[in-house]
Design a protein around this motif. Structure first.
Motif, mmCIF file in Angstrom:
data_model
loop_
_atom_site.group_PDB
_atom_site.id
_atom_site.type_symbol
_atom_site.label_atom_id
_atom_site.label_comp_id
_atom_site.label_asym_id
_atom_site.label_seq_id
_atom_site.Cartn_x
_atom_site.Cartn_y
_atom_site.Cartn_z
ATOM 1 N N CYS A 104 22.529 84.394 -77.620
ATOM 2 C CA CYS A 104 21.214 83.855 -77.990
ATOM 3 C C CYS A 104 20.640 84.582 -79.204
ATOM 4 N N SER A 105 20.840 85.898 -79.260
ATOM 5 C CA SER A 105 20.361 86.670 -80.413
ATOM 6 C C SER A 105 21.068 86.235 -81.688
ATOM 7 N N TYR A 106 22.386 85.985 -81.573
ATOM 8 C CA TYR A 106 23.153 85.523 -82.733
ATOM 9 C C TYR A 106 22.665 84.144 -83.199
ATOM 10 N N ILE A 107 22.354 83.268 -82.238
ATOM 11 C CA ILE A 107 21.878 81.923 -82.588
ATOM 12 C C ILE A 107 20.575 82.000 -83.370
ATOM 13 N N VAL A 108 19.604 82.764 -82.847
ATOM 14 C CA VAL A 108 18.301 82.869 -83.502
ATOM 15 C C VAL A 108 18.445 83.540 -84.875
ATOM 16 N N ALA A 109 19.240 84.602 -84.949
ATOM 17 C CA ALA A 109 19.468 85.272 -86.237
ATOM 18 C C ALA A 109 20.142 84.330 -87.228
ATOM 19 N N GLY A 110 21.096 83.523 -86.736
ATOM 20 C CA GLY A 110 21.769 82.547 -87.602
ATOM 21 C C GLY A 110 20.811 81.482 -88.115
ATOM 22 N N CYS A 111 19.888 81.028 -87.248
ATOM 23 C CA CYS A 111 18.890 80.031 -87.668
ATOM 24 C C CYS A 111 18.025 80.578 -88.801
ATOM 25 N N PHE A 112 17.560 81.814 -88.646
ATOM 26 C CA PHE A 112 16.720 82.427 -89.678
ATOM 27 C C PHE A 112 17.513 82.660 -90.968
ATOM 28 N N LEU A 113 18.752 83.111 -90.835
ATOM 29 C CA LEU A 113 19.569 83.384 -92.028
ATOM 30 C C LEU A 113 19.851 82.107 -92.814
ATOM 31 N N LEU A 114 20.234 81.034 -92.096
ATOM 32 C CA LEU A 114 20.498 79.757 -92.775
ATOM 33 C C LEU A 114 19.231 79.192 -93.401
ATOM 34 N N GLY A 115 18.086 79.394 -92.729
ATOM 35 C CA GLY A 115 16.816 78.953 -93.297
ATOM 36 C C GLY A 115 16.494 79.684 -94.593
ATOM 37 N N LEU A 116 16.764 80.989 -94.622
ATOM 38 C CA LEU A 116 16.527 81.781 -95.834
ATOM 39 C C LEU A 116 17.439 81.343 -96.977
ATOM 40 N N ILE A 117 18.730 81.123 -96.655
ATOM 41 C CA ILE A 117 19.696 80.721 -97.689
ATOM 42 C C ILE A 117 19.356 79.335 -98.233
ATOM 43 N N ASN A 118 19.035 78.398 -97.322
ATOM 44 C CA ASN A 118 18.677 77.041 -97.742
ATOM 45 C C ASN A 118 17.456 77.055 -98.650
ATOM 46 N N SER A 119 16.453 77.836 -98.292
ATOM 47 C CA SER A 119 15.231 77.913 -99.087
ATOM 48 C C SER A 119 15.505 78.538 -100.458
ATOM 49 N N MET A 120 16.407 79.519 -100.494
ATOM 50 C CA MET A 120 16.746 80.168 -101.759
ATOM 51 C C MET A 120 17.355 79.159 -102.738
#
Length: 297
Positions: free
Chosen positions: A109-125
């Motif tokens: 679950c921690s990996y899922i949430v961290a992955g969601c935030f990371l992909l959101g940051l990359i997409n926004s960049m």
């Protein structure tokens, strides 16, 4: 008022989940993450709107506009992914309950949430960098109440084809695909619910699932439709209100405050708070009596 409601509701849900050990489960871990995202979502949009309404000054600096653009896209993309993860969590819990603890463990679950935030940051960049490449001739009007990609493309005076292609790809990957994951999960959930013999049990789970589907559909459909092209005008502004303001207000009520376990935890927390307040009052009263007695003596 909308901003205050979002803050109180979401921060209350987050605090209750953190304080009550019985709510330290995967479902509530995702809900606490969603609460923080909704607070960030509204904080990016609403305070600036309030300042604009009070002062009448609707100007925004070039750097300020791109900062708002970056964080708005980041939170929006992260929430799309997180809602899909939450739907998958409910699917495993209802359709495969015997393996739920093994599949949805704390690390996963921690990996899922961290992955969601990371992909959101990359997409926004990517979106921010593509928008920074555009030319803006002098002072330009943004046809919305915040700096988002489509209003920025409308205000640009250079070729926007590459940015349009990125938006279409992003709509499919982050919008349509995650929405299909959510719908697929709830389809399997509903088919499992239909096998429940108890009519009361079916009614209870259907009520919960239907409210989840309504909120998720509002968020995804308005987001997907508003990003179909750069010439959206007023319809894009209405969509921004729906998925940028309405969803953060509804999420805590639909996902958490209607939940019996959260309500019990909230009542328990309120009882503890009242006990603490009474204890402090009694302590202050006794302290005053001691001081008064000492003064008389």
């Amino acid at each position: 008022m909308a901003y205050i409601m979002v803050l109180i509701a979401n921060l209350s849900v987050f605090s209750i989940i953190q304080v009550d050990r019985q709510l330290h489960t995967p479902m509530y871990f995702f809900l606490s993450s969603l609460s923080i995202l909704d607070v960030c979502y509204s904080t990016i949009i609403l305070p600036a709107m309030v300042v604009n309404a009070i002062t009448g000054n609707r100007r925004i600096s070039y750097s300020g506009c791109f900062i708002q653009l970056y964080f708005f896209i980041c939170v929006g993309g992260t929430e799309c992914l997180l809602l899909a993860a939450m739907a998958y969590d409910r699917y495993v819990a209802i359709c495969n309950p015997l393996q739920y603890v093994l599949i949805m463990n704390k690390r996963f679950c921690s990996y899922i949430v961290a992955g969601c935030f990371l992909l959101g940051l990359i997409n926004s960049m990517f979106h921010t960098l593509m928008t920074l490449r555009l030319s803006f001739c002098g002072s330009r009007n943004i046809n919305n109440f915040l700096c988002d990609v489509l209003p920025m493309l409308e205000a640009a005076c250079s070729d926007i084809y590459s940015s349009q292609m990125l938006i279409r790809v992003d709509t499919v990957l982050l919008g349509v695909s995650t929405f299909l994951v959510v719908m697929n999960s709830y389809t399997h959930i509903i088919s499992t619910i239909l096998k429940i013999h108890s009519s009361e049990g079916r009614k209870k789970v259907f009520s919960t699932c239907s409210s989840h589907i309504i909120v998720v559909t509002i968020f995804y459909i308005t987001g997907i439709l508003s990003y179909n092209g750069p010439k959206s005008g007023k319809s894009f502004t209405v969509s921004s209100v729906l998925y940028g303001i309405l969803s953060p207000m509804l999420n805590p009520m639909i996902y958490s405050l209607r939940n019996q376990e959260v309500r019990k935890a909230f009542k328990k927390a309120m009882t503890r708070t009242q006990i603490v307040i009474r204890t402090i009052r009694l302590y202050n009263l006794n302290l005053k009596n001691v001081k008064l007695h000492a003064l008389i003596s």
